[in-house]
Write an enzyme that holds these catalytic residues in place. Structure first.
Site, PDB file in Angstrom:
ATOM      1  N   ARG A   1       1.250  -1.006   0.114  1.00 18.09           N
ATOM      2  CA  ARG A   1      -0.402  -0.190   0.186  1.00 18.09           C
ATOM      3  C   ARG A   1       0.638   1.355  -0.384  1.00 18.09           C
ATOM      4  NH1 ARG A   1      -2.045   0.215   6.342  1.00 18.09           N
ATOM      5  NH2 ARG A   1      -4.171  -0.942   5.344  1.00 18.09           N
TER       6      ARG A   1
ATOM      7  N   LYS B   1       2.007 -19.000   6.000  1.00 17.94           N
ATOM      8  CA  LYS B   1       1.788 -19.585   7.151  1.00 17.94           C
ATOM      9  C   LYS B   1       1.502 -18.434   8.052  1.00 17.94           C
ATOM     10  CE  LYS B   1       4.029 -20.948  10.529  1.00 17.94           C
ATOM     11  NZ  LYS B   1       4.491 -19.737  10.549  1.00 17.94           N
TER      12      LYS B   1
ATOM     13  N   HIS C   1       7.368 -23.177   4.326  1.00 12.89           N
ATOM     14  CA  HIS C   1       9.542 -23.208   4.315  1.00 12.89           C
ATOM     15  C   HIS C   1      10.394 -24.665   5.184  1.00 12.89           C
ATOM     16  CE1 HIS C   1      10.515 -21.176   8.182  1.00 12.89           C
ATOM     17  NE2 HIS C   1      11.642 -21.102   8.241  1.00 12.89           N
TER      18      HIS C   1
ATOM     19  N   LYS D   1      13.572 -26.867   3.167  1.00 15.53           N
ATOM     20  CA  LYS D   1      14.835 -27.236   3.867  1.00 15.53           C
ATOM     21  C   LYS D   1      15.762 -28.325   3.141  1.00 15.53           C
ATOM     22  CE  LYS D   1      14.238 -24.734   8.317  1.00 15.53           C
ATOM     23  NZ  LYS D   1      14.854 -23.512   8.078  1.00 15.53           N
TER      24      LYS D   1
ATOM     25  N   GLU E   1      14.642 -21.987  19.197  1.00 15.44           N
ATOM     26  CA  GLU E   1      15.490 -20.511  18.597  1.00 15.44           C
ATOM     27  C   GLU E   1      15.947 -20.130  20.367  1.00 15.44           C
ATOM     28  OE1 GLU E   1      13.109 -18.953  15.520  1.00 15.44           O
ATOM     29  OE2 GLU E   1      11.623 -20.264  16.730  1.00 15.44           O
TER      30      GLU E   1
ATOM     31  N   ASP F   1       2.315 -21.135  15.521  1.00 15.66           N
ATOM     32  CA  ASP F   1       3.405 -21.086  14.255  1.00 15.66           C
ATOM     33  C   ASP F   1       4.077 -22.066  14.261  1.00 15.66           C
ATOM     34  OD1 ASP F   1       4.641 -18.368  14.205  1.00 15.66           O
ATOM     35  OD2 ASP F   1       6.080 -18.830  15.291  1.00 15.66           O
TER      36      ASP F   1
ATOM     37  N   HIS G   1       5.488 -26.625  11.327  1.00 18.17           N
ATOM     38  CA  HIS G   1       6.229 -26.868  10.981  1.00 18.17           C
ATOM     39  C   HIS G   1       6.338 -28.549  11.541  1.00 18.17           C
ATOM     40  CE1 HIS G   1       7.131 -23.379   9.293  1.00 18.17           C
ATOM     41  NE2 HIS G   1       7.407 -22.429  10.874  1.00 18.17           N
TER      42      HIS G   1
ATOM     43  N   LYS H   1      10.334 -20.188  21.873  1.00 16.14           N
ATOM     44  CA  LYS H   1      11.673 -19.273  21.933  1.00 16.14           C
ATOM     45  C   LYS H   1      12.776 -19.107  23.041  1.00 16.14           C
ATOM     46  CE  LYS H   1       9.012 -16.872  18.731  1.00 16.14           C
ATOM     47  NZ  LYS H   1       9.581 -17.220  16.568  1.00 16.14           N
TER      48      LYS H   1
HETATM   49  C1  BG6 Z   1       8.314 -19.206  11.016  1.00 12.07           C
HETATM   50  C2  BG6 Z   1       7.847 -18.807  12.873  1.00 12.07           C
HETATM   51  O1  BG6 Z   1       7.372 -19.684  10.580  1.00 12.07           O
HETATM   52  O2  BG6 Z   1       9.932 -19.818  11.232  1.00 12.07           O
HETATM   53  C3  BG6 Z   1       8.441 -17.994  13.216  1.00 12.07           C
HETATM   54  O3  BG6 Z   1       6.938 -17.785  12.478  1.00 12.07           O
HETATM   55  C4  BG6 Z   1      10.144 -18.990  13.380  1.00 12.07           C
HETATM   56  O4  BG6 Z   1       8.449 -17.594  15.045  1.00 12.07           O
HETATM   57  C5  BG6 Z   1      10.739 -19.250  12.411  1.00 12.07           C
HETATM   58  O5  BG6 Z   1      10.784 -18.400  13.918  1.00 12.07           O
HETATM   59  C6  BG6 Z   1      11.975 -19.883  12.076  1.00 12.07           C
HETATM   60  O6  BG6 Z   1      12.420 -20.344  11.071  1.00 12.07           O
HETATM   61  P1  BG6 Z   1      13.729 -21.244  11.175  1.00 12.07           P
HETATM   62  O7  BG6 Z   1      13.966 -21.534   9.882  1.00 12.07           O
HETATM   63  O8  BG6 Z   1      14.547 -20.070  10.994  1.00 12.07           O
HETATM   64  O9  BG6 Z   1      13.875 -22.304  11.185  1.00 12.07           O
END
Ligand code: BG6
Length: 531
Positions: A89, A188, A218, A222, A256, A275, A280, A379
């Protein structure tokens, strides 16, 4: 002692035999025999396309999409005519959008890749159209730009919040921008529950048929995740052992070290279960647990993953206390002072959103009866590590003397990040005189060493798959629905519970209840540094 074997999976069987044999020697290194003749990449250019990125000035576009497209261009995979049209936008000229992309590349692409020639070529593909998802502004301009090449493959990438999926698809439809060669990519989370995912999928489905919808996870792009399929289905060694007769349990950890950073607003409406677990982690579980597909094509693979999702034993309100742990990070020490708690990061002292989940999943099938899958993600944990651990059953009878020490079960470790690779832990005799003593050592296939050069990012593979029309690594609608059917009852039980998430210190491995979750079954979480 570590025996390093960087190698292609297809050579795995021979390598295991050689390595076990060679383990009688003190030193063993077959690195050179593989690296010399291994071809690391095959570059097949994709067809000419126009890619429209909605949310082009956002974080995902800056960190992932623009760098991924740049690397594909660097590798010669984008045809000269391919165009990338940024949309959001914000009012911006083409030159300003190119400056934004240049800045993204300077931040997220290594300097040695950014030659002047390549930068110029890549930035020359970029243009910008300012358009409001919910208003008519800008759409005529988009019609004009795309109308210059109506025959091309068109990819609409929705790097925006899910509330804009419907309005954007609606406009794409009313402005007649969707051609038979068009695809839409959605990020997602697809929905916040089964019901909202259905509603969202209906909205997208009014404009795009299912074969044109690419729901990105994603993790499926990988390298190591794809290698998991290669390991299982391109090698004869594992499949006969891949069941409850030989496997004791599976652990999947996605840890993470970062907190919610700048995404607290989004994250607080989501939490770790939505999330990370709904998509994932369940996708990783599917790839470990699925039956061999009849072919490596999109529907054959997705049919098998769907069967796994449908076979997950539901976690009811009655089991939740035993089977699921939710946590929320508190502060903790760091190198530069004190880390804030989640509530401080968010600026809301009352949030009950979980930043950590551990759960015990069970699959109702012959193959996986009595083989728990322990999942954990969070996290601000002690390390950034994503890995799958397949732990085999102990040997049925130990013929060695007690003085030799206890024998640990074999373990296959599939590491997604960092240092992507696969390790197979075996027990061997410690070399040298002095009687029999065992050591648990990994046969180590480090992909980074085996395949010299940069490892492609997940988005690189996935973006080119969209252009090619290959949906294998994207979630089908019924998979998303089945994953929500497993997750919804957990969310409902949490909503009805008066108990808040369990606190854990930043920099730890999560709440102690997560340790009890697995130790209750006489098992422990795998810790890389304890081997
Ligand atoms: C995302 C989540 O899909 O994947 C994030 O929304 C997360 O919260 C991330 O940090 C982790 O991805 P990667 O590839 O860094 O492990």
């Amino acid at each position: 002692m570590i025996y390093r074997l960087p190698l292609a999976c297809t050579c795995f069987v021979a390598t295991v035999i050689r390595a076990v044999y060679a383990s009688r020697q003190v030193k063993f290194d077959v690195r050179t025999s593989f690296s010399e003749n291994y071809v690391t990449t095959r570059i097949i250019p994709v067809d000419v396309f126009d890619l429209v990125v909605f949310g082009a000035t956002g974080d995902l576009s800056q960190r992932k999409l623009i760098p991924a497209l740049f690397h594909r261009d660097e590798q010669g995979q984008l045809p000269p005519e391919a165009r990338i049209i940024g949309t959001s936008r914000r009012a911006m000229s083409d030159a300003e959008f190119r400056a934004f992309a240049k800045d993204a590349l300077e931040k997220f692409v290594e300097e040695k890749s950014r030659t002047d020639e390549l930068m110029e070529r890549f930035l020359g593909r970029l243009s910008y159209v300012s358009a409001e998802a919910t208003l008519d502004d800008g759409w005529l301009k988009l019609e004009q730009v795309l109308g210059q090449h109506p025959e091309r493959i068109r990819v609409f990438y929705l790097a925006v919040g899910p509330d804009l999926f419907g309005p954007i698809c609606d406009r794409l439809g009313t402005h007649k921008l969707v051609t038979p060669q068009s695809r839409v990519v959605v990020e997602k989370p697809v929905g916040k529950s089964g019901a909202s995912a259905d509603a969202l999928n209906d909205e997208i489905g009014k404009v795009f048929p299912e074969p044109a919808i690419y729901r990105i996870d994603h993790y499926l792009g990988k390298e190591t995740v794809q290698n998991l399929m290669a390991l299982r289905f391109a090698n004869a060694l594992f499949e006969p052992l891949w069941n409850g007769m030989h496997i004791d349990h599976v652990q999947i950890t996605v840890a993470e070290t970062l907190g919610v950073e700048t995404r607290a607003g989004y994250y607080d409406t989501s939490g770790a279960l939505r999330d990370m677990v709904q998509n994932h982690m369940l996708q990783l579980l599917c790839l470990v647990a699925m039956e061999p597909p009849s072919a490596m094509d999109a529907d054959a693979v997705r049919d098998e993953k769907l069967k796994v999702l449908k076979s997950l034993k539901p976690i009811t309100a009655a089991d939740i206390e035993h089977s699921v742990v939710r946590g929320q990070y508190r502060g903790g020490p760091s190198n530069n002072g004190q880390l804030k708690s989640y509530l401080e990061d968010l600026g809301n002292p009352d949030s009950r959103t979980e930043t950590f989940v551990a759960l015990k999943a069970e699959i109702n099938s012959w193959r996986w009866a009595n083989v728990p899958f322990y999942l954990r993600t969070g996290k601000r944990l002690a390390e950034r590590v994503s890995e799958i651990v397949v732990e085999f059953k102990p040997i049925p009878y130990n013929v060695f003397q007690a003085t030799a020490g206890s024998l640990k079960p074999n373990r296959l470790l599939i590491r997604l990040q960092p240092d992507e690779g696969v390790e197979l832990f075996l027990s061997i005799k410690e070399p040298g005189p002095g009687g029999l003593r065992f050591k648990h050592v990994p046969l180590d296939m480090s992909f980074a060493e085996a395949f010299a050069g940069r490892q492609p990012e997940a988005y690189e593979r996935l973006l080119t798959d969209v252009v090619r029309g290959n949906q294998t690594l994207f979630m089908r609608r019924d998979e998303v629905a089945a994953a929500w059917r497993y997750i919804d009852p957990i969310l409902e039980a949490w909503r009805d519970s008066s108990e808040p998430p369990k606190p854990y210190q930043s920099g730890s491995w999560g709440p102690t209840a997560a340790i009890s979750l697995i130790e209750r079954d006489q098992r422990t979480w795998y810790e890389p540094h304890v081997e």
